[in-house]
Design an enzyme around this catalytic site. Structure first.
Site: not given
Length: 169
Positions: A17, A37-39
């Site tokens: 990203k 960010c990624d979760s």
């Protein structure tokens, strides 16, 4: 579901990203800070992202209710300034304990649409908040960005947190 290491997976997604956005930006001598960010939620060694449809969200909640999982958030920070380009990355991991929801509560929550487009099928800062019994670790990480981790990554890159409070002239 993904059978990969959830922490490594969110780190890679955050990197992709951030790097995709960074490739579109022009840079000059001003300091630019970019954060990707990624979760995902880890439960029984499996990584769960966004369910996208009501059936998947309901099944996920029936699996999660009354149990604990680990919410992993990957962070990828890119700083551009007069000294060049620097990068740091990290993963925040927070234990989330879910309430033992009834089938009616699961159905009502899924019907709101909220759990369909969020990692792990829940939010702690929305309608799903009452269904989170406790959190062990960083609350911000569960919201989607660990501010303490971000501060440490920025310090490693020579950017102090207070320098972000006001624009530079």
């Amino acid at each position: 579901m993904v059978a990969a290491n959830p922490a490594a997976l969110v780190a890679e997604l955050a990197r992709l990203k951030a790097e995709a956005v960074d490739a579109t930006l022009g840079h000059d001598d001003r300091t630019t800070v970019l954060v990707g960010c990624d979760s995902m939620l880890e439960l029984d060694g499996e990584a769960y992202g966004k369910p996208h449809d009501p059936e998947a969200a309901a099944a996920r909640w029936r699996l999660m209710r009354g149990r604990s999982g680990v919410l992993h958030t990957g962070h990828h920070v890119v700083v551009h300034d007069a000294d060049g380009r620097r990068v740091r990355a990290g993963v925040g991991s927070t234990v989330v304990r879910f309430a033992d929801l009834t089938d009616d509560e699961v159905a009502a929550y899924v019907a709101t649409g909220e759990p369909l487009e969020v990692a792990g099928s829940f939010t702690v800062d929305g309608l799903g908040g009452p269904f989170v019994e406790s959190i062990e670790g960083d609350h911000h990480n569960v919201v989607g960005i660990s501010l303490p981790l971000l501060r440490r990554l920025l310090l490693d890159l020579g950017v102090s947190w207070p320098s972000l409070w006001s624009p530079r002239g």
